[in-house]
Design an enzyme around this catalytic site. Sequence first.
Site, PDB file in Angstrom:
ATOM      1  N   LEU A  15      -0.265   0.216   4.271  1.00  0.00           N
ATOM      2  CA  LEU A  15       0.108   1.040   2.788  1.00  0.00           C
ATOM      3  C   LEU A  15      -0.734   0.741   1.716  1.00  0.00           C
ATOM      4  CD1 LEU A  15       1.980   2.590   0.756  1.00  0.00           C
ATOM      5  CD2 LEU A  15       3.312   0.468   0.571  1.00  0.00           C
ATOM      6  N   TYR A 139       9.576 -15.164   5.877  1.00  0.00           N
ATOM      7  CA  TYR A 139       8.317 -14.596   5.726  1.00  0.00           C
ATOM      8  C   TYR A 139       8.105 -15.274   4.114  1.00  0.00           C
ATOM      9  CZ  TYR A 139       5.756 -10.660   3.378  1.00  0.00           C
ATOM     10  OH  TYR A 139       4.706  -9.905   2.485  1.00  0.00           O
TER      11      TYR A 139
END
Length: 318
Positions: A15, A139
């Site tokens: 992206l 994460y």
Amino acid sequence: MSESKTILVTGGSGLVGKAIEELVTSQKRENEKWIFLNSKDGNLCDIVQTKKLFEKYKPTHVIHLAAKVGGLFDNMSNNLDFLKDNLHINDNVLQTSFESGVKKVVSCLSTCIFPDKTSYPIDESMVHNGPPHTSNYGYSYAKRMVDVMNKAYNQQYGCQFTSVIPCNVFGPNDNFNLKSGHVIPALIRKFFDEIQAGGTSFTVFGSGKPVRQFIYSRDLAKLFLWVLYEYNEIEPIILAVDESDEVTIKEVAEEILKAYNCNSTLLFDTSKADGQYKKTASNSKLRKYLPDFEFTPFSKAVKESVDWYCKNHEIARN
């Protein structure tokens, strides 16, 4: 004449990478060579493959976007994988950048790295003040360590390694997978499929009450270039829209339906998890540097993202 630069972008097909590529293609600067890597070029979890990529391209600067990423439910199910893969990727990229004499590295973090239990708005000084939300702790901890490594490389070797912390990013070339995609691309895909099937009501997982700041990928690309060229601190900087631009997930869903010119009923499945209720970030540090930066209005950015998906849904990451 400006100094010659070879800028390597890891995660270049994603992206943000695509948004940066679009931007630098439209405004070419002298004495710059840009290389946009994707996962097919090499596995950054492997130190040998990472070193081969750096030996091949000999970058002077690195924008480090590559990461194992996913949406809320993907993170909840695979925290260990997100932790291990991202630790390997980040360590390999920074170590190889140091060994190769890279002059500057700009790594991409996320607002999810901030403590779950905290005061708002969050700012750059609060990254390590407590545990992140349990839904994506793997994460989050891996990304936090980038900030730790940046400071350690600078302290021990004088490296100019820094990082940015964007709020939730969306835009063309996003990941529209219903399982691993983030909320906006997932809803764009979900509503597209349901409209094509003739649906008359649309269900959103969760209550719709959590609030988020969203930054358009094309705006973030402009800010990444500013950080690369102008920002000289090692401390991270939050790249986020103003606090007043925060929206609820319900408002996001409504805006997407509006972009589809659809007035159907929205339903909310409250049996599904909401995730973190809010993570409002202050962009006061960014505003001190760039007080006049204009973000794309949310409705316009959503409309452009929906239009892009409608035109490209067959080749989009679904």
